[in-house]
Design a protein around this motif. Structure first.
Motif, PDB file in Angstrom:
ATOM      1  N   LEU A 224       0.830  -1.205   0.000  1.00  0.00           N
ATOM      2  CA  LEU A 224       0.000   0.000   0.000  1.00  0.00           C
ATOM      3  C   LEU A 224       0.866   1.258   0.000  1.00  0.00           C
ATOM      4  O   LEU A 224       0.521   2.264  -0.631  1.00  0.00           O
ATOM      5  N   TYR A 225       1.997   1.198   0.698  1.00  0.00           N
ATOM      6  CA  TYR A 225       2.901   2.344   0.752  1.00  0.00           C
ATOM      7  C   TYR A 225       3.428   2.693  -0.637  1.00  0.00           C
ATOM      8  O   TYR A 225       3.510   3.876  -1.005  1.00  0.00           O
ATOM      9  N   LEU A 226       3.789   1.688  -1.416  1.00  0.00           N
ATOM     10  CA  LEU A 226       4.309   1.937  -2.755  1.00  0.00           C
ATOM     11  C   LEU A 226       3.271   2.629  -3.622  1.00  0.00           C
ATOM     12  O   LEU A 226       3.592   3.546  -4.393  1.00  0.00           O
ATOM     13  N   TYR A 227       2.006   2.198  -3.510  1.00  0.00           N
ATOM     14  CA  TYR A 227       0.935   2.847  -4.269  1.00  0.00           C
ATOM     15  C   TYR A 227       0.662   4.246  -3.720  1.00  0.00           C
ATOM     16  O   TYR A 227       0.491   5.204  -4.484  1.00  0.00           O
ATOM     17  N   TRP A 228       0.608   4.373  -2.380  1.00  0.00           N
ATOM     18  CA  TRP A 228       0.333   5.677  -1.790  1.00  0.00           C
ATOM     19  C   TRP A 228       1.381   6.700  -2.206  1.00  0.00           C
ATOM     20  O   TRP A 228       1.052   7.858  -2.508  1.00  0.00           O
ATOM     21  N   LEU A 229       2.643   6.293  -2.234  1.00  0.00           N
ATOM     22  CA  LEU A 229       3.724   7.205  -2.567  1.00  0.00           C
ATOM     23  C   LEU A 229       3.526   7.796  -3.960  1.00  0.00           C
ATOM     24  O   LEU A 229       3.729   8.997  -4.179  1.00  0.00           O
ATOM     25  N   GLU A 230       3.089   6.967  -4.895  1.00  0.00           N
ATOM     26  CA  GLU A 230       2.866   7.454  -6.257  1.00  0.00           C
ATOM     27  C   GLU A 230       1.727   8.469  -6.304  1.00  0.00           C
ATOM     28  O   GLU A 230       1.828   9.513  -6.954  1.00  0.00           O
ATOM     29  N   PHE A 231       0.624   8.171  -5.621  1.00  0.00           N
ATOM     30  CA  PHE A 231      -0.508   9.101  -5.637  1.00  0.00           C
ATOM     31  C   PHE A 231      -0.173  10.380  -4.875  1.00  0.00           C
ATOM     32  O   PHE A 231      -0.616  11.473  -5.263  1.00  0.00           O
ATOM     33  N   PHE A 232       0.602  10.261  -3.816  1.00  0.00           N
ATOM     34  CA  PHE A 232       0.997  11.452  -3.072  1.00  0.00           C
ATOM     35  C   PHE A 232       1.888  12.345  -3.928  1.00  0.00           C
ATOM     36  O   PHE A 232       1.693  13.569  -3.982  1.00  0.00           O
ATOM     37  N   LEU A 233       2.859  11.752  -4.613  1.00  0.00           N
ATOM     38  CA  LEU A 233       3.745  12.534  -5.468  1.00  0.00           C
ATOM     39  C   LEU A 233       2.977  13.165  -6.625  1.00  0.00           C
ATOM     40  O   LEU A 233       3.273  14.294  -7.043  1.00  0.00           O
ATOM     41  N   GLN A 234       1.986  12.447  -7.132  1.00  0.00           N
ATOM     42  CA  GLN A 234       1.157  13.011  -8.194  1.00  0.00           C
ATOM     43  C   GLN A 234       0.335  14.182  -7.654  1.00  0.00           C
ATOM     44  O   GLN A 234       0.141  15.195  -8.321  1.00  0.00           O
ATOM     45  N   LEU A 268      -5.544   5.224   0.980  1.00  0.00           N
ATOM     46  CA  LEU A 268      -4.422   4.284   1.099  1.00  0.00           C
ATOM     47  C   LEU A 268      -3.668   4.504   2.406  1.00  0.00           C
ATOM     48  O   LEU A 268      -3.240   3.546   3.055  1.00  0.00           O
ATOM     49  N   SER A 269      -3.516   5.766   2.808  1.00  0.00           N
ATOM     50  CA  SER A 269      -2.821   6.062   4.060  1.00  0.00           C
ATOM     51  C   SER A 269      -3.578   5.490   5.253  1.00  0.00           C
ATOM     52  O   SER A 269      -2.974   4.915   6.161  1.00  0.00           O
ATOM     53  N   ALA A 270      -4.909   5.646   5.253  1.00  0.00           N
ATOM     54  CA  ALA A 270      -5.719   5.099   6.353  1.00  0.00           C
ATOM     55  C   ALA A 270      -5.585   3.579   6.426  1.00  0.00           C
ATOM     56  O   ALA A 270      -5.451   3.001   7.517  1.00  0.00           O
ATOM     57  N   LEU A 271      -5.598   2.926   5.276  1.00  0.00           N
ATOM     58  CA  LEU A 271      -5.427   1.472   5.254  1.00  0.00           C
ATOM     59  C   LEU A 271      -4.034   1.073   5.735  1.00  0.00           C
ATOM     60  O   LEU A 271      -3.872   0.084   6.461  1.00  0.00           O
ATOM     61  N   MET A 272      -3.015   1.848   5.335  1.00  0.00           N
ATOM     62  CA  MET A 272      -1.652   1.573   5.807  1.00  0.00           C
ATOM     63  C   MET A 272      -1.563   1.675   7.316  1.00  0.00           C
ATOM     64  O   MET A 272      -0.937   0.844   7.979  1.00  0.00           O
TER      65      MET A 272
END
Length: 370
Positions: A224-234, A268-272
């Motif tokens: 989830l962190y890997l996906y969250w990081l992409e959406f956060f950077l976007q 994603l952050s909440a799930l993480m």
């Protein structure tokens, strides 16, 4: 802020991942043991204990740690941009006292937040006892406690966090002023309340003691962190990454815009956060199911190390900034030296003295050199 020119993006990504679950776990556990204190000792003893174990250390050490931390940052940046360690010391020596004593909480924001939560909980308990029947005032904690254990309950517990985190796309960035930063304050407050409520479900702790569940939750947190990081950077304006593009192509949907990325990041952050809480709590229960003296010693000393560590994590890199050692050796030198300074000073000067009693609740005999 200070960055060594030989830094590595690996450490930034590692720290960000650890930050996802580290402080939420602390807040959850703090809420859990707060409820324990209230049940076993009463709310009066609870607030007295919290004021002495949280408020008093903050009152004593914050005026000491603020100038030390500020001077460490000034030294490190002066050393880097001034071209030598001597330049860093020169900048620090020219500082005025007013520059060193700023009204900030630095890394002790955790104690400050936790103290505010405890005072708030105490006031709610007293007001609730005066205004509401016992059965009514316990409804919120019973509901939250039940959600921590029922199937699908974690998804429901994510909803408040999503609302709190939506404006930062899921980033829990705490402030260092005495006016709490709203996003982190309310998010951590909710997690503290969930930990408090989980006390009513403590008989189900054994359900967390499962190697497959714990390891699975931790791995899911990483994914989830890997996906969250992409959406956060976007969300902050960078182009969509390969992971986002390939996932959207597989699902046959368009790459989300900034507003959508904000909500996805918060979700994603909440799930993480919740997967990290359940996974690492379960792991700790599995590996500490008996008294381990070395672990107990590390835990006892961790409060002191937490209080004093920050200036050393900046001062030591400042001393090493012009050494061509590479990012990883510098990281490990800083880690080892800071840990040694923290635990040696704890054992020699704190553990068996007045400060040890303040931080740990009692004086323990020294363990090293016996």
């Amino acid at each position: 802020n200070f960055r060594d020119p030989q830094g590595s993006s690996f450490f930034g990504l590692m720290i960000l991942f650890i930050h996802v679950w580290r402080m939420p776990i602390f807040m959850f556990i703090a809420g859990f043991f707060s409820a324990l204190l209230v049940e076993r000792r009463g709310d009066g003893s609870f607030i007295s204990n919290r004021l002495s174990r949280l408020g008093l250390p903050m009152l004593i050490f914050l005026p000491l740690m603020v100038p030390l931390t500020i001077s460490a940052f000034v030294f490190a940046n002066g050393s880097r941009y001034g071209g030598s360690v001597d330049a860093g010391f020169g900048v620090v020596s020219s500082m005025k006292a007013a520059d060193l004593f700023l009204p900030i909480t630095i890394h002790l924001w955790f104690l400050y937040y936790l103290l505010l939560y405890c005072v708030g909980a105490f006031l709610l308990l007293r007001v609730g006892r005066l205004c509401l029947p016992r059965g009514v005032r316990s409804i919120p904690t019973r509901i939250l406690g039940s959600l921590t254990m029922i199937p699908g309950g974690t998804l429901l517990l994510c909803l408040p966090l999503i609302l709190f985190l939506k404006n930062t796309a899921g980033l829990l960035a705490t402030g260092v002023t005495f006016i709490p930063e709203p996003t982190s304050f309310f998010a951590y407050g909710f997690i503290y309340l969930c930990g408090w409520s989980f006390w009513s479900q403590r008989t189900h702790l054994d359900r967390l003691k499962s190697w497959p569940k714990s390891i699975g939750s931790i791995l899911l947190t990483l994914i989830l962190y890997l996906y969250w990081l992409e959406f956060f950077l976007q969300w902050i304006g960078l182009p969509a990454g390969d992971l986002t593009r390939s996932t959207c192509a597989t699902l046959g949907v368009e790459i989300p815009d900034g507003e959508t990325s904000m909500w996805i990041g918060a979700s994603l952050s909440a799930l993480m956060i919740w997967n990290g809480i359940w996974g690492f709590l379960g792991l700790c229960l599995l590996i500490t199911n008996r008294e381990i003296p070395r672990i107990r010693y590390i835990v006892d000393g961790s409060y002191w190390v937490y209080i004093i560590h920050l200036p050393f994590t900046v001062l030591i890199p400042g001393l090493l900034v012009h050494q061509s050692l590479g990012a990883f050796p510098k990281f490990f030198i800083t880690l080892v030296l800071t840990t040694l300074i923290g635990y040696l000073s704890y054992d020699w000067f704190v553990r068996s003295g007045v400060i040890g009693q303040l931080l740990n609740g009692r004086r323990w005999p020294r363990a090293l050199g016996r």
